[in-house]
Design an enzyme around this catalytic site. Sequence first.
Site, PDB file in Angstrom:
ATOM      1  N   GLY A  40      22.111  14.151  68.884  1.00 51.46           N
ATOM      2  CA  GLY A  40      21.426  13.168  69.701  1.00 51.46           C
ATOM      3  C   GLY A  40      22.005  11.782  69.533  1.00 51.46           C
ATOM      4  O   GLY A  40      22.673  11.464  68.540  1.00 51.46           O
ATOM      5  N   ASN A  48      17.095  10.373  60.142  1.00 53.14           N
ATOM      6  CA  ASN A  48      16.424  11.678  60.178  1.00 53.14           C
ATOM      7  C   ASN A  48      15.564  11.925  58.945  1.00 53.14           C
ATOM      8  O   ASN A  48      14.505  12.525  59.050  1.00 53.14           O
ATOM      9  CB  ASN A  48      17.459  12.795  60.278  1.00 53.14           C
ATOM     10  CG  ASN A  48      17.677  13.312  61.689  1.00 53.14           C
ATOM     11  OD1 ASN A  48      17.965  14.482  61.882  1.00 53.14           O
ATOM     12  ND2 ASN A  48      17.569  12.457  62.679  1.00 53.14           N
ATOM     13  N   ASN A 108      18.133  20.202  60.047  1.00 53.58           N
ATOM     14  CA  ASN A 108      17.319  20.345  61.251  1.00 53.58           C
ATOM     15  C   ASN A 108      18.206  20.307  62.482  1.00 53.58           C
ATOM     16  O   ASN A 108      19.218  19.614  62.526  1.00 53.58           O
ATOM     17  CB  ASN A 108      16.206  19.282  61.313  1.00 53.58           C
ATOM     18  CG  ASN A 108      16.611  18.017  62.025  1.00 53.58           C
ATOM     19  OD1 ASN A 108      17.441  17.278  61.546  1.00 53.58           O
ATOM     20  ND2 ASN A 108      16.012  17.778  63.179  1.00 53.58           N
ATOM     21  N   ARG A 188      18.901   3.751  65.610  1.00 52.13           N
ATOM     22  CA  ARG A 188      19.637   4.677  66.466  1.00 52.13           C
ATOM     23  C   ARG A 188      20.413   3.940  67.563  1.00 52.13           C
ATOM     24  O   ARG A 188      21.518   4.351  67.926  1.00 52.13           O
ATOM     25  CB  ARG A 188      18.695   5.725  67.051  1.00 52.13           C
ATOM     26  CG  ARG A 188      18.151   6.644  65.957  1.00 52.13           C
ATOM     27  CD  ARG A 188      17.379   7.807  66.514  1.00 52.13           C
ATOM     28  NE  ARG A 188      18.205   8.708  67.301  1.00 52.13           N
ATOM     29  CZ  ARG A 188      18.362  10.009  67.043  1.00 52.13           C
ATOM     30  NH1 ARG A 188      17.801  10.543  65.965  1.00 52.13           N
ATOM     31  NH2 ARG A 188      19.080  10.780  67.831  1.00 52.13           N
ATOM     32  N   HIS A 255       9.871  18.167  67.309  1.00 56.10           N
ATOM     33  CA  HIS A 255      11.138  18.589  66.710  1.00 56.10           C
ATOM     34  C   HIS A 255      11.324  18.051  65.297  1.00 56.10           C
ATOM     35  O   HIS A 255      12.149  18.565  64.555  1.00 56.10           O
ATOM     36  CB  HIS A 255      12.268  18.097  67.609  1.00 56.10           C
ATOM     37  CG  HIS A 255      13.604  18.712  67.348  1.00 56.10           C
ATOM     38  ND1 HIS A 255      13.784  20.076  67.237  1.00 56.10           N
ATOM     39  CD2 HIS A 255      14.842  18.154  67.178  1.00 56.10           C
ATOM     40  CE1 HIS A 255      15.071  20.334  67.013  1.00 56.10           C
ATOM     41  NE2 HIS A 255      15.723  19.188  66.964  1.00 56.10           N
ATOM     42  N   TRP A 256      10.556  17.045  64.935  1.00 57.79           N
ATOM     43  CA  TRP A 256      10.773  16.327  63.683  1.00 57.79           C
ATOM     44  C   TRP A 256       9.624  16.549  62.707  1.00 57.79           C
ATOM     45  O   TRP A 256       8.895  15.622  62.363  1.00 57.79           O
ATOM     46  CB  TRP A 256      10.924  14.832  63.967  1.00 57.79           C
ATOM     47  CG  TRP A 256      12.325  14.401  64.243  1.00 57.79           C
ATOM     48  CD1 TRP A 256      13.438  15.183  64.333  1.00 57.79           C
ATOM     49  CD2 TRP A 256      12.765  13.056  64.476  1.00 57.79           C
ATOM     50  NE1 TRP A 256      14.538  14.417  64.608  1.00 57.79           N
ATOM     51  CE2 TRP A 256      14.162  13.113  64.703  1.00 57.79           C
ATOM     52  CE3 TRP A 256      12.112  11.833  64.526  1.00 57.79           C
ATOM     53  CZ2 TRP A 256      14.918  11.971  64.965  1.00 57.79           C
ATOM     54  CZ3 TRP A 256      12.857  10.686  64.790  1.00 57.79           C
ATOM     55  CH2 TRP A 256      14.251  10.760  64.998  1.00 57.79           C
TER      56      TRP A 256
END
Length: 276
Positions: A40, A48, A108, A188, A255-256
């Site tokens: 991503g 993360n 992940n 990010r 997702h996290w």
Amino acid sequence: MPQLVEGLPEGHYAKLANGHTIHYLDQGSGEPVVFLHGSGSGASGHSNFKFNYPFLAENGFRSIVPDLIGYGYSDKPDDVEYHIDFFVECVKQTLDVIGVDSVHLIGNSLGGAIAIRFALTYPDQVKTLNLMAPGGIEDQPSYFAMPGMAIMKEVFTGGPNKDALEQFIRRGLVYDDKHVDEQLVNERWGIFQQQNMQVINTMVVPNMEDQLGELNCPIIAFWGANENMMPETGIAKLTKKCSNIRLTIVSECGHWVMVEHKDLFNRMTLDFLRNG
């Protein structure tokens, strides 16, 4: 050298045998635990796992958190093919430089796929696997049919756009976007502006479903019930094909899991590392 991003810590650099340079954080002492982050726009090891690696470092483990090739403060070559074996090669050579030959792997998404591939390639070097909705167990078209993946690809191919990046994080990665703060977006965004399209355009992650039974180490896995990135068919594939696995499905989670339910993830991970 990369351009540093406010709030995104700089650690160490490993010059690899293949000529590339990998950035990694290294905290604590004890058995090494290597954290492999997902893909991503603007991804990095710290963004993360910022709520997880310090916890393990404080509880008797050595936390090693590399930025994958193409991400974070690591090199972002635009003249290579980003096949999963290239990612594994860079992780392996990073550990060679550090002098670590036996590890616990936590991964992940893309990092989960790399962890699986690493364990298949170097089974004697992996003590345990900790997987969070890993990639690499479906054909690629199945992934890109997922709504979160579609957003991720749009953001990457659309060029640097901070608002679009924030929407991807809020809509693709988490169930409750209260976990998405300005610091995370800025971390990010700072990396995204330094990336190039090569890492997403040439990425190849083969389907390793039929090899899951070859994994011979203990495995713990997590899957968010509200996952938008990975098809939920992965749940059955992992639990039926891995011979030594415990999988936890977490409600109100995207997702996290390591961000949205960090205390649960940290407790269960620590117990797994200590007791198997």
